[in-house]
Motif scaffolding. Sequence first.
Motif, mmCIF file in Angstrom:
data_model
loop_
_atom_site.group_PDB
_atom_site.id
_atom_site.type_symbol
_atom_site.label_atom_id
_atom_site.label_comp_id
_atom_site.label_asym_id
_atom_site.label_seq_id
_atom_site.Cartn_x
_atom_site.Cartn_y
_atom_site.Cartn_z
ATOM 1 N N SER A 114 1.659 17.429 0.440
ATOM 2 C CA SER A 114 1.180 18.475 1.348
ATOM 3 C C SER A 114 0.298 17.888 2.429
ATOM 4 O O SER A 114 -0.425 16.915 2.191
ATOM 5 N N ALA A 115 0.359 18.507 3.602
ATOM 6 C CA ALA A 115 -0.533 18.114 4.700
ATOM 7 C C ALA A 115 -1.827 18.896 4.687
ATOM 8 O O ALA A 115 -2.774 18.546 5.399
ATOM 9 N N VAL A 116 -1.893 19.966 3.875
ATOM 10 C CA VAL A 116 -3.063 20.851 3.920
ATOM 11 C C VAL A 116 -3.772 20.988 2.575
ATOM 12 O O VAL A 116 -4.909 21.466 2.533
ATOM 13 N N VAL A 117 -3.118 20.598 1.487
ATOM 14 C CA VAL A 117 -3.706 20.731 0.159
ATOM 15 C C VAL A 117 -3.742 19.361 -0.507
ATOM 16 O O VAL A 117 -2.727 18.671 -0.570
ATOM 17 N N SER A 118 -4.917 18.966 -0.965
ATOM 18 C CA SER A 118 -5.014 17.687 -1.666
ATOM 19 C C SER A 118 -4.605 17.879 -3.120
ATOM 20 O O SER A 118 -4.708 18.967 -3.684
ATOM 21 N N GLY A 119 -4.127 16.823 -3.733
ATOM 22 C CA GLY A 119 -3.715 16.900 -5.128
ATOM 23 C C GLY A 119 -3.036 15.619 -5.552
ATOM 24 O O GLY A 119 -2.635 14.789 -4.726
ATOM 25 N N ASP A 120 -2.901 15.445 -6.863
ATOM 26 C CA ASP A 120 -2.307 14.235 -7.412
ATOM 27 C C ASP A 120 -0.785 14.298 -7.362
ATOM 28 O O ASP A 120 -0.183 15.369 -7.379
ATOM 29 N N ILE A 173 5.779 20.768 5.323
ATOM 30 C CA ILE A 173 5.820 21.929 4.433
ATOM 31 C C ILE A 173 5.405 21.485 3.036
ATOM 32 O O ILE A 173 5.874 20.464 2.526
ATOM 33 N N THR A 174 4.508 22.225 2.408
ATOM 34 C CA THR A 174 3.983 21.847 1.100
ATOM 35 C C THR A 174 5.064 21.962 0.031
ATOM 36 O O THR A 174 5.798 22.948 -0.036
ATOM 37 N N LEU A 175 5.139 20.926 -0.804
ATOM 38 C CA LEU A 175 6.098 20.867 -1.908
ATOM 39 C C LEU A 175 5.377 20.464 -3.184
ATOM 40 O O LEU A 175 4.614 19.494 -3.196
ATOM 41 N N THR A 176 5.590 21.213 -4.264
ATOM 42 C CA THR A 176 5.187 20.740 -5.589
ATOM 43 C C THR A 176 6.445 20.419 -6.366
ATOM 44 O O THR A 176 7.489 21.078 -6.202
ATOM 45 N N MET A 177 6.364 19.404 -7.216
ATOM 46 C CA MET A 177 7.543 18.959 -7.957
ATOM 47 C C MET A 177 7.201 18.664 -9.412
ATOM 48 O O MET A 177 6.092 18.238 -9.751
ATOM 49 N N GLY A 178 8.177 18.920 -10.259
ATOM 50 C CA GLY A 178 8.136 18.511 -11.654
ATOM 51 C C GLY A 178 9.515 18.028 -12.025
ATOM 52 O O GLY A 178 10.444 18.826 -12.222
ATOM 53 N N ILE A 179 9.693 16.717 -12.099
ATOM 54 C CA ILE A 179 11.009 16.103 -12.345
ATOM 55 C C ILE A 179 10.965 15.383 -13.685
ATOM 56 O O ILE A 179 10.020 14.634 -13.964
ATOM 57 N N ASN A 180 11.984 15.606 -14.496
ATOM 58 C CA ASN A 180 12.076 14.936 -15.800
ATOM 59 C C ASN A 180 13.467 14.332 -15.930
ATOM 60 O O ASN A 180 14.445 15.028 -16.198
ATOM 61 N N ARG A 181 13.559 13.021 -15.721
ATOM 62 C CA ARG A 181 14.825 12.294 -15.851
ATOM 63 C C ARG A 181 14.761 11.442 -17.113
ATOM 64 O O ARG A 181 13.819 10.665 -17.288
ATOM 65 N N ARG A 240 11.954 21.032 -11.157
ATOM 66 C CA ARG A 240 11.426 22.313 -10.662
ATOM 67 C C ARG A 240 10.643 22.014 -9.392
ATOM 68 O O ARG A 240 9.729 21.178 -9.383
ATOM 69 N N PHE A 241 11.022 22.714 -8.317
ATOM 70 C CA PHE A 241 10.409 22.489 -7.016
ATOM 71 C C PHE A 241 9.908 23.811 -6.452
ATOM 72 O O PHE A 241 10.594 24.841 -6.557
ATOM 73 N N THR A 242 8.734 23.780 -5.835
ATOM 74 C CA THR A 242 8.191 24.964 -5.171
ATOM 75 C C THR A 242 7.859 24.609 -3.728
ATOM 76 O O THR A 242 7.094 23.665 -3.472
ATOM 77 N N LEU A 243 8.453 25.343 -2.804
ATOM 78 C CA LEU A 243 8.215 25.176 -1.374
ATOM 79 C C LEU A 243 7.343 26.331 -0.883
ATOM 80 O O LEU A 243 7.568 27.488 -1.261
ATOM 81 N N TYR A 244 6.370 26.011 -0.037
ATOM 82 C CA TYR A 244 5.395 27.001 0.409
ATOM 83 C C TYR A 244 5.711 27.486 1.821
ATOM 84 O O TYR A 244 5.963 26.688 2.732
ATOM 85 N N ASN A 245 5.697 28.811 1.943
ATOM 86 C CA ASN A 245 5.691 29.492 3.247
ATOM 87 C C ASN A 245 6.875 29.112 4.142
ATOM 88 O O ASN A 245 6.705 28.770 5.324
ATOM 89 N N LEU A 246 8.072 29.188 3.562
ATOM 90 C CA LEU A 246 9.274 29.064 4.371
ATOM 91 C C LEU A 246 9.433 30.321 5.225
ATOM 92 O O LEU A 246 8.821 31.362 4.968
ATOM 93 N N MET A 282 0.831 -1.193 0.000
ATOM 94 C CA MET A 282 0.000 0.000 0.000
ATOM 95 C C MET A 282 0.877 1.259 0.000
ATOM 96 O O MET A 282 1.886 1.323 0.702
ATOM 97 N N LYS A 283 0.475 2.231 -0.821
ATOM 98 C CA LYS A 283 1.196 3.492 -0.879
ATOM 99 C C LYS A 283 0.467 4.495 0.012
ATOM 100 O O LYS A 283 -0.486 5.139 -0.416
ATOM 101 N N LEU A 284 0.959 4.617 1.259
ATOM 102 C CA LEU A 284 0.276 5.449 2.236
ATOM 103 C C LEU A 284 1.232 6.483 2.821
ATOM 104 O O LEU A 284 2.369 6.171 3.184
ATOM 105 N N GLY A 285 0.737 7.719 2.933
ATOM 106 C CA GLY A 285 1.496 8.751 3.616
ATOM 107 C C GLY A 285 2.649 9.311 2.807
ATOM 108 O O GLY A 285 3.807 9.024 3.103
ATOM 109 N N ARG A 286 2.349 10.147 1.796
ATOM 110 C CA ARG A 286 3.435 10.780 1.039
ATOM 111 C C ARG A 286 4.287 11.632 1.975
ATOM 112 O O ARG A 286 3.772 12.317 2.862
ATOM 113 N N THR A 287 5.572 11.609 1.763
ATOM 114 C CA THR A 287 6.466 12.422 2.568
ATOM 115 C C THR A 287 7.734 12.706 1.776
ATOM 116 O O THR A 287 7.975 12.100 0.723
#
Length: 306
Positions: free
Chosen positions: A282-288, A24-32, A42-48, A1-6
């Motif tokens: 993210s712990a506060v924003v849902s998303g894929d 802390i919320t992180l969005t990522m776009g990785i292309n390998r 490309r990474f975006t960190l929220y509210n540092l 089971m894939k539980l608890g993204r971190t």
Amino acid sequence: MKLGRTYEMTVEGVTAKHTVKYPITLTMGINRQILSSSSTGRFTLYNLSPDRRKDIYHDMYDCKASKDRPMQLVYKHVELKAGYESDGVLPVVFKGNIASAFSHRQGPDWLTTIDCWDGGFARANGDINISRPAGYGLKDCLNDLVAALAPTVARGIISSSFVGKLAKERIFSGNAWDELQAFIRDLGADPSQPNDAEAWIDLEKVNVMRRTDSLAGSSGLPVISAETGLLNTPRRQATLLEAEMEFEPRATLGMMAELQSKETYLNGDYKTMGVRHNGIISAVVSGDLTTRLNLWVGVKKFNPVT
């Protein structure tokens, strides 16, 4: 089971190294990709905190003097480990150098955006100026070219397929990455040598392999199926098969994986040529958060290399 993204990210700032972790919320776009061009992130960190936002800054044109050059781009390291709490250990999903980093306000949030290259600094700044005599080993030449890209990248896998010796003296002079690519092309023109060789950098390691080689003993994903997170029917485009999954941090370039889809005519063993991770943790924003794998259709027989 894939539980608890971190995740856990290490970022080199102006004056210090920073470790940023979930929640802390992180969005990522990785292309390998297995390509001669750099893999990107490309990474975006929220509210540092204000102090962190100030220190995590990098101008893509920042330069400083080095012992070999009057001006050279500044290397700043970034590494992202990500996965699931249920798995325990977090795999490294990106490692490279910062191309640019800055913060700005968007509505109520402060966003810190970090653009990165994997091996980009080594490609741009690696220099070589050596000559090797007739009779010098071809694999030794490859080792010398890879060594010239240090210290920001290390030697990965160099296939044992490269046997034989130089027929005449060879001079390597100029950008080390360009010289490596030129040498591989010249090997391809020799009927006694592999004509499907590729040099690529992944997680700051330089690999030189044949298209029909695969990474032996890879700890990556062994099976791609609905049980391991396959979301849609794989799609074939030219010589590649694209499979979309729930976020799969174990995916590794060059690994072999067995596809088990309901479209049984597509099933079989494939080599992973591309890994793309996109989404949010993210712990506060849902998303894929998904992973797209580019699998090479090509020949079905691969040679494991170490």
